[in-house]
Design a protein around this motif. Structure first.
Motif, mmCIF file in Angstrom:
data_model
loop_
_atom_site.group_PDB
_atom_site.id
_atom_site.type_symbol
_atom_site.label_atom_id
_atom_site.label_comp_id
_atom_site.label_asym_id
_atom_site.label_seq_id
_atom_site.Cartn_x
_atom_site.Cartn_y
_atom_site.Cartn_z
ATOM 1 N N VAL A 150 4.622 15.879 -8.685
ATOM 2 C CA VAL A 150 4.959 16.111 -7.271
ATOM 3 C C VAL A 150 5.627 17.479 -7.107
ATOM 4 N N GLU A 151 6.529 17.816 -8.023
ATOM 5 C CA GLU A 151 7.220 19.107 -7.940
ATOM 6 C C GLU A 151 6.281 20.271 -8.292
ATOM 7 N N ASP A 152 5.477 20.082 -9.356
ATOM 8 C CA ASP A 152 4.523 21.136 -9.760
ATOM 9 C C ASP A 152 3.535 21.459 -8.644
ATOM 10 N N ARG A 153 3.020 20.411 -8.003
ATOM 11 C CA ARG A 153 1.972 20.583 -6.991
ATOM 12 C C ARG A 153 2.546 20.748 -5.586
ATOM 13 N N ASP A 154 3.874 20.627 -5.448
ATOM 14 C CA ASP A 154 4.500 20.664 -4.132
ATOM 15 C C ASP A 154 3.874 19.620 -3.199
ATOM 16 N N TYR A 155 3.601 18.437 -3.758
ATOM 17 C CA TYR A 155 3.034 17.327 -2.988
ATOM 18 C C TYR A 155 4.058 16.737 -2.028
ATOM 19 N N GLN A 156 3.585 16.253 -0.899
ATOM 20 C CA GLN A 156 4.348 15.266 -0.129
ATOM 21 C C GLN A 156 3.916 13.904 -0.660
ATOM 22 N N LEU A 157 4.851 13.177 -1.225
ATOM 23 C CA LEU A 157 4.550 11.871 -1.824
ATOM 24 C C LEU A 157 4.934 10.742 -0.875
ATOM 25 N N THR A 158 3.949 9.906 -0.582
ATOM 26 C CA THR A 158 4.213 8.666 0.149
ATOM 27 C C THR A 158 4.217 7.511 -0.840
ATOM 28 N N ILE A 159 5.260 6.715 -0.798
ATOM 29 C CA ILE A 159 5.307 5.478 -1.588
ATOM 30 C C ILE A 159 5.174 4.308 -0.615
ATOM 31 N N TRP A 160 4.158 3.481 -0.835
ATOM 32 C CA TRP A 160 3.960 2.310 0.033
ATOM 33 C C TRP A 160 4.748 1.123 -0.540
ATOM 34 N N ALA A 161 5.825 0.761 0.154
ATOM 35 C CA ALA A 161 6.638 -0.386 -0.265
ATOM 36 C C ALA A 161 6.131 -1.688 0.373
ATOM 37 N N SER A 162 5.291 -1.551 1.383
ATOM 38 C CA SER A 162 4.807 -2.742 2.113
ATOM 39 C C SER A 162 4.190 -3.816 1.216
ATOM 40 N N PRO A 163 3.295 -3.450 0.262
ATOM 41 C CA PRO A 163 2.694 -4.505 -0.565
ATOM 42 C C PRO A 163 3.733 -5.305 -1.348
ATOM 43 N N ASN A 164 4.754 -4.636 -1.878
ATOM 44 C CA ASN A 164 5.795 -5.336 -2.648
ATOM 45 C C ASN A 164 6.551 -6.318 -1.771
ATOM 46 N N ILE A 165 6.890 -5.868 -0.560
ATOM 47 C CA ILE A 165 7.660 -6.703 0.370
ATOM 48 C C ILE A 165 6.834 -7.916 0.782
ATOM 49 N N ASN A 166 5.553 -7.667 1.083
ATOM 50 C CA ASN A 166 4.675 -8.762 1.503
ATOM 51 C C ASN A 166 4.393 -9.745 0.372
ATOM 52 N N GLU A 167 4.165 -9.205 -0.830
ATOM 53 C CA GLU A 167 3.884 -10.087 -1.978
ATOM 54 C C GLU A 167 5.073 -10.988 -2.294
ATOM 55 N N LYS A 168 6.268 -10.456 -2.108
ATOM 56 C CA LYS A 168 7.467 -11.232 -2.398
ATOM 57 C C LYS A 168 7.727 -12.271 -1.297
ATOM 58 N N GLY A 169 7.028 -12.113 -0.176
ATOM 59 C CA GLY A 169 7.228 -13.031 0.941
ATOM 60 C C GLY A 169 8.462 -12.692 1.762
ATOM 61 N N ASP A 170 8.974 -11.465 1.592
ATOM 62 C CA ASP A 170 10.145 -11.046 2.368
ATOM 63 C C ASP A 170 9.729 -10.590 3.762
ATOM 64 N N ASN A 171 10.637 -10.750 4.716
ATOM 65 C CA ASN A 171 10.325 -10.444 6.108
ATOM 66 C C ASN A 171 11.500 -9.734 6.773
ATOM 67 N N LEU A 172 11.297 -8.467 7.134
ATOM 68 C CA LEU A 172 12.367 -7.654 7.724
ATOM 69 C C LEU A 172 12.651 -8.029 9.178
ATOM 70 N N SER A 173 11.749 -8.788 9.801
ATOM 71 C CA SER A 173 11.995 -9.233 11.179
ATOM 72 C C SER A 173 12.315 -10.731 11.235
ATOM 73 N N ALA A 174 12.722 -11.295 10.094
ATOM 74 C CA ALA A 174 13.044 -12.731 10.027
ATOM 75 C C ALA A 174 14.178 -13.080 10.992
ATOM 76 N N LEU A 175 14.055 -14.207 11.672
ATOM 77 C CA LEU A 175 15.085 -14.643 12.621
ATOM 78 C C LEU A 175 16.261 -15.301 11.900
ATOM 79 N N ASP A 176 16.024 -15.801 10.693
ATOM 80 C CA ASP A 176 17.103 -16.359 9.878
ATOM 81 C C ASP A 176 17.858 -15.195 9.222
#
Length: 311
Positions: A60-86
């Motif tokens: 990333v530093e060598d290429r001066d990339y903008q790196l996007t990390i997708w956290a959504s799959p991990n959150i969904n696979e774990k069954g976690d919910n950021l808009s949970a009412l509980d």
């Protein structure tokens, strides 16, 4: 005057069968991607092993990339919910995202992509959106501890396939405007397939998102409900030069999206607006051949739109 758009490779989707093997994905595939001059950004899953994080960061530093990390799959696979009412369930989800941010920072993440959580019955939507707002504010504060980390929300379809809380674009942006005032490090990730499935004019939809749009995906899909392939399947493109298949996407449509994005101001706080073509591969596909196809398509769309890029 048109700004420069930054081409990004959504590696998580185009090399999907190899993603389960983190060592192979990072050590064997990423160094070869880094040899392609065209891309100035990459999109990865969360990388967990220390030596792999170091290698990602170095590239990333060598290429001066903008790196996007997708956290959504991990959150969904774990069954976690950021808009949970509980409240307890929501706190657990926020705590997990904070762990993922720490991992993403080790790889040098510029953007971290987050989900809104599943849709709820109409009478619960306002409460779910308040819960999401609280979660995002906590996550925003945490992200601000890391240098140059931005957060993105990707509106998905509410009614057809992914059935997420944050769906219809006008509703999302109305809500997001309030969030942005409190959490300036949040941006929108716009996806053309979700909008096509919502049967909204793509240009109108993107224009609504533009003041907050840090990155976007050009993604094909079948929009005819009577077709068994209907839905958000990260469908492949047709063949050059027409690029026509059962999906709605063609070269002219892609070029129009690029022009719409390039004509707008870059949102404050980020370097470039990134664009990737989202196509998912499957076991048995020739993955590098498929990468070549989406690269040719995106380059042809840049040419059609009159935009410059690294050959």
């Amino acid at each position: 005057s048109m700004k420069q758009l930054a081409p990004s490779l959504h590696m998580l989707e185009i090399f999907m069968p190899a993603v389960t093997d983190e060592n192979f994905f990072v050590q064997k595939i990423l160094p070869d991607v880094a040899k392609i001059p065209f891309y100035t950004g990459i999109e990865l899953p969360v990388i967990f092993k220390k030596e792999n994080q170091k290698l990602v960061r170095r590239i990333v530093e060598d290429r001066d990339y903008q790196l996007t990390i997708w956290a959504s799959p991990n959150i969904n696979e774990k069954g976690d919910n950021l808009s949970a009412l509980d409240p307890e369930e929501r706190r657990r989800a926020v705590a997990y995202v904070k762990e993922l941010l720490a991992e993403a920072a080790e790889s040098g993440a510029y953007h971290v992509g987050l989900p809104s959580g599943p849709d709820v019955s109409p009478e619960k939507r306002e409460d779910a959106k308040k819960a999401l707002f609280e979660s995002f504010c906590e996550i925003s504060q945490e992200a601000s501890k890391y240098q140059n980390m931005h957060l993105t929300l990707e509106p998905l379809d509410r009614y057809v396939h992914k059935k997420q809380l944050m769906g219809p674009i006008h509703e999302v942006i109305d809500w997001f405007e309030g969030l942005k005032k409190e959490c300036p490090n949040f941006y929108i990730h716009w996806d053309s397939a979700h909008e096509a499935l919502a049967e909204i004019d793509l240009e109108e939809s993107m224009k609504r998102a533009l003041p907050y749009m840090a990155q976007f995906h050009i993604c094909n899909c079948v929009t005819d409900p009577s077709n068994p392939c209907y839905g958000d399947w990260h469908m492949e493109l047709g063949n050059a030069p027409e690029y026509k298949n059962w999906g709605y996407l063609d070269l002219q449509g892609a070029a129009k999206m690029l022009r719409t994005a390039a004509e707008a101001e870059t949102p404050a706080g980020i370097r470039d607006v990134h664009v990737g073509v989202e196509v998912r591969t499957h076991m048995g596909d020739d993955l590098w051949k498929r990468e070549g196809e989406i690269r040719s398509f995106l380059q042809a769309a840049f040419d059609e739109a009159g935009l410059i890029y690294n050959k």
